[in-house]
Design an enzyme around this catalytic site. Sequence first.
Site, PDB file in Angstrom:
ATOM      1  N   ARG A 254      -0.589  -5.359  -6.560  1.00 23.38           N
ATOM      2  CA  ARG A 254       0.345  -4.855  -5.558  1.00 23.38           C
ATOM      3  C   ARG A 254       1.608  -5.689  -5.616  1.00 23.38           C
ATOM      4  NH1 ARG A 254      -1.939  -0.787  -5.236  1.00 23.38           N
ATOM      5  NH2 ARG A 254      -2.640   0.411  -3.421  1.00 23.38           N
ATOM      6  N   GLU A 283       9.008  -1.834  -3.577  1.00 27.27           N
ATOM      7  CA  GLU A 283       9.135  -0.647  -4.434  1.00 27.27           C
ATOM      8  C   GLU A 283       9.343   0.612  -3.588  1.00 27.27           C
ATOM      9  OE1 GLU A 283       4.637   0.687  -5.464  1.00 27.27           O
ATOM     10  OE2 GLU A 283       5.238  -1.197  -6.417  1.00 27.27           O
ATOM     11  N   HIS A 301       4.590   2.066 -11.038  1.00 23.92           N
ATOM     12  CA  HIS A 301       3.342   2.160 -10.284  1.00 23.92           C
ATOM     13  C   HIS A 301       2.520   3.371 -10.727  1.00 23.92           C
ATOM     14  CE1 HIS A 301       1.475   0.833  -6.217  1.00 23.92           C
ATOM     15  NE2 HIS A 301       0.532   1.232  -7.050  1.00 23.92           N
TER      16      HIS A 301
END
Length: 347
Positions: A254, A283, A301
């Site tokens: 993460r 993000e 991601h």
Amino acid sequence: MTVAPAACTTRSQRPRIFVGVPIFAEVLQALAADFEVVAPCGTDTPADWSGPALAAAMAGCDGAFVAGTVPVDAALIAACPTLRAVCTMAVGYNNIDVAACTAAGVLVSNAPDVLTETTADFGFALMMAAARRIAEGEHYLRAGRWKHWRYDLLAGADVHGATLGILGMGRIGQAIARRGAAGFGMPVVYHNRSRLPEATEAALGARWVDKDTLLRTADHLVIVVPYSASSHHLIGAAELACMKPTATLTNVARGGVVDDAALADALARGVIASAGLDVFEGEPAVHPALLQVPNVVLTPHIASASLRTRRAMADLAVRNLRAVFGLGEEAGRPPTALNPEVLARVG
């Protein structure tokens, strides 16, 4: 199919489910078979939800289908008193205030297991791309700079036989360890809050070490710890300084676990050789300094992004929703509940 385009405004006999992210049409159809579906994003319109906008869209809904981009905090829970379940199709759930949900009797579920192997594939591929300078090579070629052979042209680091370090040895960490040990003959060292059973270590070919030893000995460090307040900036300037100058760092965990500014600085100064990042602080924004260094592979991601896996993640969220509302073979038993203690109150 009953799919409302905006917030819930009228009441039917069926539970109302808010779908806060774009999702497969087939998943919307599956939900609509049992629920009144509120899907402002449809199949292809992402939304940047703010607190008031999200609360307005979810008003009067009984359940929510979300992903990691939908913030579910205490204020939202308080503004949605009819809410009984929040089911995310992601494995990570740091966007959901589970404690607030539990206090309000809202069941929370995530989607573990179904993305383990796909994410491990991607993490290993990202690590290899960083080690072998694949992104740099492509940019070099596309820019028309490849004119001659040189013995040291974009020479990177070997993966086979190198020491694989894993920070976080859950399902995905173990899957990455298997790939390294069995497929590439890599000695595997790992650090985790709790040590694995000896039999599991033996099966994985992995050895527990303390964090400092992990940083010093890993040729390729892969980070797969969940994000929490205690793991914020778990890897920062001090930790990067402990690593080998030839080492690589890969983060498929993460954003926020790694201090992106410190990492960009370390890459620019050659503190470590290269990095592969699929997740970022804040993000979809990416720290500008990371965009300026050539020795980093950046992806948006997508570690779990195979079509089969993303569909399985979505289907698991649907199973959890159906179970919460007493439907199907799993009625009353959501398969991946994070706070099952609330089931007596939401059943």
